[in-house]
Design an enzyme around this catalytic site. Structure first.
Site, mmCIF file in Angstrom:
data_model
loop_
_atom_site.group_PDB
_atom_site.id
_atom_site.type_symbol
_atom_site.label_atom_id
_atom_site.label_comp_id
_atom_site.label_asym_id
_atom_site.label_seq_id
_atom_site.Cartn_x
_atom_site.Cartn_y
_atom_site.Cartn_z
ATOM 1 N N GLY A 173 -99.721 -14.654 65.326
ATOM 2 C CA GLY A 173 -100.642 -13.962 66.137
ATOM 3 C C GLY A 173 -100.105 -13.840 67.646
ATOM 4 C CG ASP A 174 -99.737 -17.121 70.328
ATOM 5 O OD1 ASP A 174 -100.463 -16.977 70.879
ATOM 6 O OD2 ASP A 174 -100.025 -18.000 69.324
ATOM 7 C CB THR A 175 -95.005 -12.822 67.950
ATOM 8 O OG1 THR A 175 -94.630 -14.399 68.112
ATOM 9 C CG2 THR A 175 -93.748 -12.183 68.162
ATOM 10 C CB ALA A 178 -95.782 -11.003 72.900
#
Length: 402
Positions: A173-175, A178
């Site tokens: 989810g973070d990637t 980003a």
């Protein structure tokens, strides 16, 4: 600025101030830095970015840090102090891009709202990554990538039917947030260059970045009322595409193209299925997916992975082994495409890190510097904005910088 691009990287001359911590904001900074941007990372004095201590640590620093913070310069600055905020504003006044992934309202509380920052730097491109975005009823709730994966619809689909939803093993989810943020930054920089206009704010919510990758999830619900559920290793509605057991492991086989399916059936000795008119298209195969999967599994489970892959490669059927870290590290294809690079850390040891993605033929990215120690570049960066030696000493005395 973009008109200063040189051969050392397509983004050479672009100054980025990174205020983010952990994964989403810093992964965007890493990506821009890989292609030549000058990324100045602001970290809190003392411990710095918590990622420095996440997972496996060597010589006091996480090896993950060596990847996430390559091609960056580190300054240790207390953003909670008025003096630290003044320095940050001075840095941002000279920057092209600001990256932050604080909870919404944090920058505003420091006197660094988009309106205030654009007043001192009209061309600033400001990337804001948060759990739920800068607006809406959930904006003030805390959010991590795992929650974004859940709300974005991904976690409901991962795992075996009827069992606990599982994560994919990384902070996807973070990637994804980003990468969406990186796209937004590049779009905004391009718009600024071609239009001559001002910068803008890019608002990326973790759950929206995940949701944007959920393919037909909502259209199927809209038209058919269908709620897609977990399906293990299969790809619902596409057949055959699954993981199949071998004598020494598993293989993934994607035989869902019409002509590919026929070649797959010939390769496993099931020409009867390959020539069955009812299975000539995907709709027919989906209706009999259990039968097809059983036929493929009956063939694979009598053979080792290497034999299965060799036979399917000869038949031009997409198939692959489930790679471990060791498999990747020893794979000749990874090595041939420079996806396993060796760099020397600032602590003096060598480490293998992932290569640069994407690959540009004319202006490829690269690793120009290893990940910095906390505050390694504080003095150099502050002198670039006119901080004198005497001022720097006073700031150190107060604990504003490290």
């Amino acid at each position: 600025m973009l008109d200063q691009i040189v051969d050392s990287g397509v983004l050479a001359g672009v100054r980025v101030v990174e205020m983010g911590q952990l994964i989403a904001g810093p992964f965007c900074g890493k990506t821009l830095g890989d292609f030549g941007a000058d990324v100045v990372k602001i970290e809190p004095p003392g411990a710095g970015d918590p990622l420095r201590n996440w997972r496996m640590v060597k010589d006091g620093t996480s090896v993950w840090w060596q990847v996430q913070s390559r091609n960056k310069r580190s300054i240790a600055l207390d953003l909670r102090s008025p003096e630290g905020q003044d320095i940050a504003r001075s840095l941002i006044a000279e920057a092209d891009v600001l990256i932050e992934n604080f909870r919404p309202g944090t920058l505003e509380g420091w006197g660094m709202s988009p309106e205030q920052l654009h007043a001192i730097n009209p061309g600033l491109v400001m990337l804001r990554i948060s759990g739920y975005g800068q607006t809406g009823p959930y904006r003030d709730l805390p959010g991590f990538g795992v929650i974004g994966e859940s709300m974005g619809g991904l976690r409901h689909l991962t795992g075996e039917p009827g069992r606990v939803p599982v994560r994919c093993g990384i902070s996807i989810g973070d990637t994804l947030a980003a990468l969406h943020g990186t796209i937004g930054v590049l779009l905004a920089l391009y718009h600024r260059k071609v239009s001559g206009g001002p910068g803008q704010v890019i608002d990326v919510a973790l759950h929206e970045a995940v949701f944007n990758c959920m393919e037909s999830l909502i259209p199927e619900y809209s038209v058919f009322g269908a709620v897609r559920d977990a399906a293990g290793s299969a790809l619902p509605g596409i057949a055959p595409s699954n993981a199949y057991p071998c004598t020494d492991g598993w293989v993934l086989v994607a035989g869902n193209g019409d002509s590919i399916f026929k070649r797959l059936m010939e390769a496993i000795g099931r020409g009867d299925l390959g020539n069955d008119a009812a299975l000539a298209n995907n709709a027919g195969r989906v209706a009999r997916v259990a039968e097809i999967d059983a036929a493929v599994a009956a063939w694979t489970q009598q053979r080792p992975v290497a034999e299965v892959l060799q036979a399917l490669a000869a038949a031009r059927v997409p198939a692959g082994k489930v790679y471990t870290a060791r498999d990747i590290a020893e794979d000749p294809h990874y090595q041939a495409r420079d996806m396993l690079l060796t760099q020397t850390t600032r602590d003096g040891y060598e480490i293998t890190v992932p290569g640069i993605v994407p690959k540009l033929s004319g202006t490829p990215g690269g690793i120009r510097s290893s990940a910095p120690g906390l505050g390694d570049d504080t003095e150099a960066v502050l002198r670039e904005i006119g901080v004198s030696a005497e001022q720097l000493a006073a700031l150190r005395q107060k604990g504003v910088v490290q």
